[in-house]
Design a protein around this motif. Sequence first.
Motif, PDB file in Angstrom:
ATOM      1  N   PRO A  46      21.525  15.268  54.189  1.00  0.00           N
ATOM      2  CA  PRO A  46      20.454  16.085  54.754  1.00  0.00           C
ATOM      3  C   PRO A  46      20.769  17.581  54.673  1.00  0.00           C
ATOM      4  O   PRO A  46      21.916  17.984  54.612  1.00  0.00           O
ATOM      5  N   ASP A  47      19.679  18.352  54.641  1.00  0.00           N
ATOM      6  CA  ASP A  47      19.809  19.800  54.641  1.00  0.00           C
ATOM      7  C   ASP A  47      18.637  20.321  55.464  1.00  0.00           C
ATOM      8  O   ASP A  47      17.563  20.549  54.933  1.00  0.00           O
ATOM      9  N   GLY A  48      18.854  20.412  56.784  1.00  0.00           N
ATOM     10  CA  GLY A  48      17.776  20.846  57.673  1.00  0.00           C
ATOM     11  C   GLY A  48      16.792  19.723  57.960  1.00  0.00           C
ATOM     12  O   GLY A  48      17.169  18.576  58.176  1.00  0.00           O
ATOM     13  N   THR A  49      15.513  20.068  57.896  1.00  0.00           N
ATOM     14  CA  THR A  49      14.458  19.109  58.242  1.00  0.00           C
ATOM     15  C   THR A  49      13.835  18.523  56.975  1.00  0.00           C
ATOM     16  O   THR A  49      13.544  19.266  56.040  1.00  0.00           O
ATOM     17  N   HIS A  50      13.663  17.205  56.985  1.00  0.00           N
ATOM     18  CA  HIS A  50      13.115  16.533  55.797  1.00  0.00           C
ATOM     19  C   HIS A  50      11.812  15.812  56.112  1.00  0.00           C
ATOM     20  O   HIS A  50      11.689  15.143  57.134  1.00  0.00           O
ATOM     21  N   ASP A  51      10.875  15.952  55.195  1.00  0.00           N
ATOM     22  CA  ASP A  51       9.622  15.212  55.288  1.00  0.00           C
ATOM     23  C   ASP A  51       9.809  13.948  54.428  1.00  0.00           C
ATOM     24  O   ASP A  51       9.678  13.988  53.208  1.00  0.00           O
ATOM     25  N   VAL A  52      10.170  12.847  55.109  1.00  0.00           N
ATOM     26  CA  VAL A  52      10.489  11.610  54.384  1.00  0.00           C
ATOM     27  C   VAL A  52       9.225  10.791  54.160  1.00  0.00           C
ATOM     28  O   VAL A  52       8.406  10.619  55.078  1.00  0.00           O
ATOM     29  N   VAL A  53       9.039  10.299  52.944  1.00  0.00           N
ATOM     30  CA  VAL A  53       7.894   9.447  52.621  1.00  0.00           C
ATOM     31  C   VAL A  53       8.415   8.207  51.890  1.00  0.00           C
ATOM     32  O   VAL A  53       9.333   8.328  51.059  1.00  0.00           O
ATOM     33  N   VAL A  54       7.875   7.043  52.209  1.00  0.00           N
ATOM     34  CA  VAL A  54       8.273   5.828  51.482  1.00  0.00           C
ATOM     35  C   VAL A  54       7.036   5.127  50.936  1.00  0.00           C
ATOM     36  O   VAL A  54       5.964   5.148  51.551  1.00  0.00           O
TER      37      VAL A  54
END
Length: 508
Positions: free
Chosen positions: A468-476
């Motif tokens: 991770p690097d900060g905030t992630h917008d994860v989509v699957v």
Amino acid sequence: MIDVSKHRGSLLAVTAGAAAVAGSYLLAGWSPSFVVRPVDQAIVNATPGAIVTFMIETVGDAGHLVHIAMAFATVVGLFGAIAFAGVRLSTRTGQSTVGAAVAGIGSWLLAAGLTGEPIQGVAAALPVAAVVAVAGPSPSSTGRRVDTESAPAGESLGTVDAVRRRTLGAVAAAVAFVAAAAIGRRSVAEDDDSLADAPRSEGATARVEEVESTSLAVESEDLLGMVTPIGEFYNVDIAEFDPALTANEWSLTFTGEVETERTVIFDELIDRPVEHRAVTLRCVGEQLNGRKLDNAVWTGTPIRPLLESVDPEGDCNCAMLRGEDGYYVQFPVDVLAEGFLAWGMNGKELPTGHGHPVRVLIPGHWGETNVKWLTEIELLNVEEDGYWEERGWEGTGEVNIVAKLWDEGVTTLSDGRIELAGHAYAGTRGIARVEVSTDGGDSWTDATLSDPLPDADVWRQWRHVFDPDGTHDVVVRAVDGEGTLQTRTPSDPSPTGSSGWVRRTVTE
Ligand SMILES: Nc1nc2c(c(=O)[nH]1)N[C@H]1C(S)=C(S)[C@@H](COP(=O)(O)O)O[C@H]1N2
Ligand SMILES: [Mo]
């Protein structure tokens, strides 16, 4: 201190009503002769489809609680009204035995009328009569002092204090009774440990282990494996109370457009060729990242030979399946022929909540086709709506594809990386790939998948670890075995199942 004299009538009514419910529950448990059950059924039947759908989509399972609460309140109110009348009668005649007798008989008539069980109705009537008897007559309407001289012989109440004592005595006794009934009848939850082994379940445990062994090694301790334990398997019922049907009482009848009607009994069924199939179920009413998706190993027998033996000949090539709880669903005979009649779940006898003793499992189709407590298959000439279709759903077809990322699927590893893991399901089309994006969908990586299983209709697990690097917008998103990508456009569950991609924000 409660102002007893002011609220005496309603206090006694509610107490007596609750005691009636408790008495009935003590004897009947959550069976059809429990007085709340027919009222609950009536409320369920009277609730318009649009409201049922709204409740499922917004409050989910809490909708059941709303129904149950309404049913309890109604029943307490009905018995309470009778008790209230009894107390009034005691006052008018000056004799608590008269009021108690009338309240008792009235309650018995109500209980017997609701449940059709005159003998068990006594269990609801006696507590009402007892509360009215102990409560005795009310103080005179001036509410201050009852003239001892004018009180009928044998009645010892002289003051408002005496009335208060009797009232509180009745309430306390009834509350104790309600508590005792609740504790005495505390129902035992059905899980893998409390259920007996299913008939002919040899080999089922080995299959459970085989399926479970394909679970990915994930760091998350709470993520469900490949097999859902019985006690955690989701539940969708049209009624709050499950039918109580023993294997001996059960039979399945093929009716309607058949060459010959045929009835199959339990012993005959379990004598047929046995299989232990992993089958995943998903409800069409489920939110995109919801939890009405589970998998079990079911013990049962294919339905095709039975179906062929009755020679279906209806014009629509369709059948209506009916359950003992009044549920019904209609779909094509060709789809039914692929089905499986199950009497075991994860090696155990089918639990009450999942259709004891027999349900059908239809590969690759929405949960609603998997009729529990299955008792009748009617071959039709013309298509008819099933229970949910009458209420606006279109949930008899094949399931949508979905990749899940539940809360417990996000775990920070000791080295600071983040593990994402979940389940993906596309019915009989199977899951070919799960793709994960950690940048809101700009770039995609293939997740690791659990090993494929020989079963036709089973989910797979996926796992992806990233730095991770900060905030992630994860989509699957998943791709099914036919190469079709999960639809990007979001939609609500109603009428054909939710669509879209599961997204969540993950922070380092
Ligand atoms: N008899 C009966 N069968 C039924 C239902 C029901 O209410 N009654 N619900 C259906 C729905 S909508 C679903 S999603 C599945 C859920 O099965 P489960 O409760 O075993 O998870 O059962 C289906 N079969
Ligand atoms: Mo469902």
